[in-house]
Design an enzyme around this catalytic site. Structure first.
Site, PDB file in Angstrom:
ATOM      1  N   ILE A 199       9.762 -54.430  33.407  1.00 25.46           N
ATOM      2  CA  ILE A 199       9.464 -53.113  33.723  1.00 25.46           C
ATOM      3  C   ILE A 199       9.288 -52.690  31.784  1.00 25.46           C
ATOM      4  O   ILE A 199      10.309 -53.350  30.766  1.00 25.46           O
ATOM      5  CB  ILE A 199      10.711 -52.317  33.903  1.00 25.46           C
ATOM      6  CG1 ILE A 199      10.760 -51.954  35.150  1.00 25.46           C
ATOM      7  CG2 ILE A 199      10.834 -50.921  33.599  1.00 25.46           C
ATOM      8  CD1 ILE A 199      11.467 -52.184  36.494  1.00 25.46           C
ATOM      9  N   CYS A 200       8.393 -51.967  31.340  1.00 27.57           N
ATOM     10  CA  CYS A 200       7.879 -51.801  29.788  1.00 27.57           C
ATOM     11  C   CYS A 200       8.323 -52.550  29.287  1.00 27.57           C
ATOM     12  O   CYS A 200       7.514 -53.890  29.784  1.00 27.57           O
ATOM     13  CB  CYS A 200       8.912 -50.905  29.669  1.00 27.57           C
ATOM     14  SG  CYS A 200       8.363 -49.616  27.888  1.00 27.57           S
ATOM     15  N   MET A 201       8.554 -53.148  27.806  1.00 29.39           N
ATOM     16  CA  MET A 201       9.337 -54.027  27.415  1.00 29.39           C
ATOM     17  C   MET A 201       9.750 -55.127  27.820  1.00 29.39           C
ATOM     18  O   MET A 201       9.219 -56.378  28.161  1.00 29.39           O
ATOM     19  CB  MET A 201      10.039 -54.371  25.631  1.00 29.39           C
ATOM     20  CG  MET A 201      10.003 -55.269  24.885  1.00 29.39           C
ATOM     21  SD  MET A 201      11.837 -54.188  24.052  1.00 29.39           S
ATOM     22  CE  MET A 201      11.171 -55.338  22.317  1.00 29.39           C
TER      23      MET A 201
END
Lengths: 296, 393
Positions: free
Chosen positions: B150-152
């Site tokens: 998720i994301c980074m």
């Protein structure tokens, strides 16, 4: 007047000096001759006493020789001439002091004059936009120097760090003010635009009946202005500058705090950083070795 | 000419009506706000099965019979917390996965302290992540697992999958930035000019609050004004207030980011855009995206202002896998996980996609030898799905 013929005050002073010199001479002799004065003293006390005595005797001798010189024929003439010169010297000293003071004041006035010139360059009728630039420039050109004056003596580095912290704090405050001012600009613009829009809608007879619609209109306009602002190079410059000066201030403050912490029995930031780095490297090595061992 | 009519009477009537409503709402709101509120987040039961330093591995207790042969490991970002995936019952990606019978693990990165400032991306990916993957594989006696980022955390998963492809069965990236050379998001514009060296040297770890302030500044009109105006309108509704507070709790629960990781992420990714070019060095090894040969599902939000589509959609054309899919959901960065509408689309899509690949063996998805080394664009036309979803929180 004959040199041997002395005036009344001169004779009076001469006699007083003679009596005084003789009195203190006798007192010293009496003190030294007091039975038990030098008895029951330890060796170190004896040494202190003899040093005091020597000092007292040499002072007395000097005093007596000055008095005797003054009692010599013509001695008092020279003394009184010297006394007459005192007001002149005092006046000269005072003049030097006043000159320095006036020079300083003149410099200040020039400085204040320059402040006026600088604000003129930025035209203060456009106060909102330029006031921060103007203040920063005034500060950097006219005030900053006082905080960066070379420090002298044993504590020079401590004073220097204090000065730098104050300097960075002032710059940080100015940058923050400019940054927040910039953040507020879209609010002002959105307020103006919504007024114009309401004016137009009024002319067209299309004013919404629901007050919420005005809020949504304003919000949309505000959002648009923020997007324009945030994409502008000017905003990026101000944001970047604000971050830079904030970081400079934090570093300067940290250095100053380090000086204070040095006196306390606590580890400094630098000590901890070194320790953390060592710990990090050690842990990394241990984990690598652990993995290798597991594979074996 | 007749001058236009201003409906002053109607406006005033509406205003007074609104004033009455507000008064009524405030009365009720005091009862709601002063009464007991259930604002707990991340309440789905789990146990910590592994811990290394501050990093923990959560294993969620199954609530249905396990339907998947391979467990799923979810890697969240270092920014904010993984609790977002389990905000509340009914709006929980975690619960959706558990209901579908997924054996679910999730990394909790914890709260980095000053001693963590020297940790690099290498330490996170080849250190903590790899150890956790090994732990899960060993526990299940499996060679590979499903990996979702998720994301980074998605970026980390991409790096991990390129460096350890033999341990990853499928890769799911959600709102994961991989291409940083885009002007679609303000973050990408601002990060290019940031003096990250000075920042990290000053702060050590990157303060979570400072980053949060930066995120708020991306859209102050919505995030600092309208959001709270909206709260005033729902403050008499206990359930909505509870949801609002849960979201507030999550948003402002921001751990600091380890300094060296932040430095490398900004320099190598945001400023040099090395990852998508397969030029990024992590722990002395080159991250070659062509080594990502497992199936890849890449999900992103069309209205994501933090990780815009331009930052996500290039990935599938750069990996070595022939089984890739891009899914663009009509929502924002957070809405993808928490909006009620996305709950019906996001998690089910992942579950279905994983299920279809859960039985695959490695040979099924490794590209034929002659095609290996080429980008996916050469192998197969990328599959792209657009899911429409409206209610961004």
């Amino acid at each position: 007047m004959n040199q041997n013929e002395k005036s009344a005050p001169e004779t009076l002073l001469s006699d007083w000096m003679k009596t005084t010199a003789e009195f203190w001479g006798s007192v010293t002799k009496m003190w030294l001759g007091v039975p038990g004065a030098s008895e029951s003293l330890t060796q170190s006390e004896e040494a202190i006493k003899s040093r005091i005595q020597e000092s007292w005797e040499s002072t007395l001798k000097m005093w007596q020789s000055i008095f005797l010189t003054l009692r010599e024929p013509g001695g008092m003439d020279v003394f009184f001439k010297g006394i007459n010169a005192v007001p002149e010297i005092v006046l000269r000293m005072a003049k030097t002091g006043w000159d320095g003071y006036f020079h300083l004041q003149q410099q200040w006035l020039e400085r204040v004059g320059r402040i006026g010139q600088r604000t003129e360059v930025y035209k203060f009728e456009d106060l909102d936009q330029n006031v921060f630039k103007a203040w920063t420039e005034i500060y950097e050109k006219e005030f900053k120097q006082f905080l960066t004056v070379p420090q002298l003596g044993l504590t020079r580095y401590y004073q220097e760090r204090m000065g730098v912290t104050m300097d960075k704090f002032n710059l940080f405050q100015a940058a923050m003010a400019e940054f927040f001012r910039m953040l507020f600009l879209p609010m002002e613009k959105a307020y103006r635009v919504i007024q114009e829009k309401i004016g137009e809608l009024t002319k067209e007879g299309k004013l919404p009946e629901d007050p919420k619609e005005y809020y949504h209109m304003w919000l949309k306009i505000l959002e648009g202005h923020y997007i324009i602002l945030f994409k502008s190079p000017e905003y990026t410059r101000v944001l970047s500058n604000t971050l830079d000066v904030m970081e400079e201030f934090l570093v300067a403050r940290q250095r100053m705090l380090q000086d204070m912490i040095q006196t306390l029995p606590v580890p400094s930031d630098r000590d901890m950083e070194d320790l953390y780095k060592e710990l990090y490297l050690l842990k990394k090595k241990v984990k690598e070795i652990e993995k290798r061992v597991d594979k074996v | 000419m007749e001058s236009p009519k201003i409906p002053v009477d109607l406006i005033l009537a509406k205003l007074s009506e609104e004033a009455e409503k507000v008064q009524e709402r405030v009365k009720k709101a005091s009862d709601v706000l002063l009464g007991p509120l259930d604002t707990e987040i991340a309440t789905t039961p789990y146990e910590i099965v592994y811990q290394e330093d501050r990093v923990k591995l959560k294993h969620y207790k199954p609530i249905a019979e396990i339907q998947f042969k391979t467990p799923l490991l979810v890697v969240y970002a270092l920014i904010n917390r993984e609790t977002m995936l389990d905000l509340q019952p009914g709006r929980s990606v975690v619960q959706s996965f558990l209901n579908a019978g997924i054996d679910l693990y999730m990394i909790d990165w914890g709260y980095p302290t000053r001693k963590d400032k020297y940790l690099t991306i290498d330490d996170h990916v080849n250190g903590y992540m790899d150890n956790i993957v090994d732990f899960v594989l060993q526990k299940h006696n499996l060679p590979r697992l499903h990996l979702m980022g998720i994301c980074m955390g998605g970026t980390f998963c991409v790096i991990y999958s390129a460096l350890h492809p033999e341990k990853v069965k499928t890769l799911v990236t959600t709102v994961a930035p991989t291409n940083f050379d885009t002007d679609q998001g303000l973050l990408h514009i601002w990060m290019k000019d940031v003096d990250v060296d000075r920042m990290v040297d000053t702060f050590g770890n990157m303060p979570g609050d400072l980053m949060n302030f930066g995120f708020l500044l991306l859209n102050p009109a919505r995030l600092m004004i309208d959001k709270y105006v909206g709260f005033l309108e729902i403050m008499d509704n206990k359930e909505l207030v509870e949801n609002f507070i849960r979201m507030e709790k999550w948003i402002f629960d921001s751990p600091d980011v380890p300094g060296e990781t932040f430095r490398q992420f900004v320099k190598d990714c945001y400023q040099k855009n090395l990852l998508i070019q397969s030029k990024m060095d992590v722990g002395g090894r080159l991250v070659d995206l062509r080594k990502i040969t497992m199936p890849v599902l890449n999900i992103y939000g069309r209205f994501d202002h933090l990780v815009p589509p331009g930052a996500c959609e290039l990935l599938t054309s750069k990996v070595g896998s022939k089984d890739t899919e891009d899914v663009c959901i009509e929502t924002g960065h957070i809405g993808i996980y928490v909006s009620s509408k996305c709950q019906k689309e996001f998690a089910p899509k992942i579950i279905k996609w994983l299920k279809e690949r859960d039985d695959l063996v490695k040979e099924d998805f490794i590209a034929p030898k002659k095609e290996r080394g080429k980008t996916k664009a050469h192998l197969k036309r990328p599959k792209k799905v657009v899911i429409e979803s409206g209610d961004e929180p």
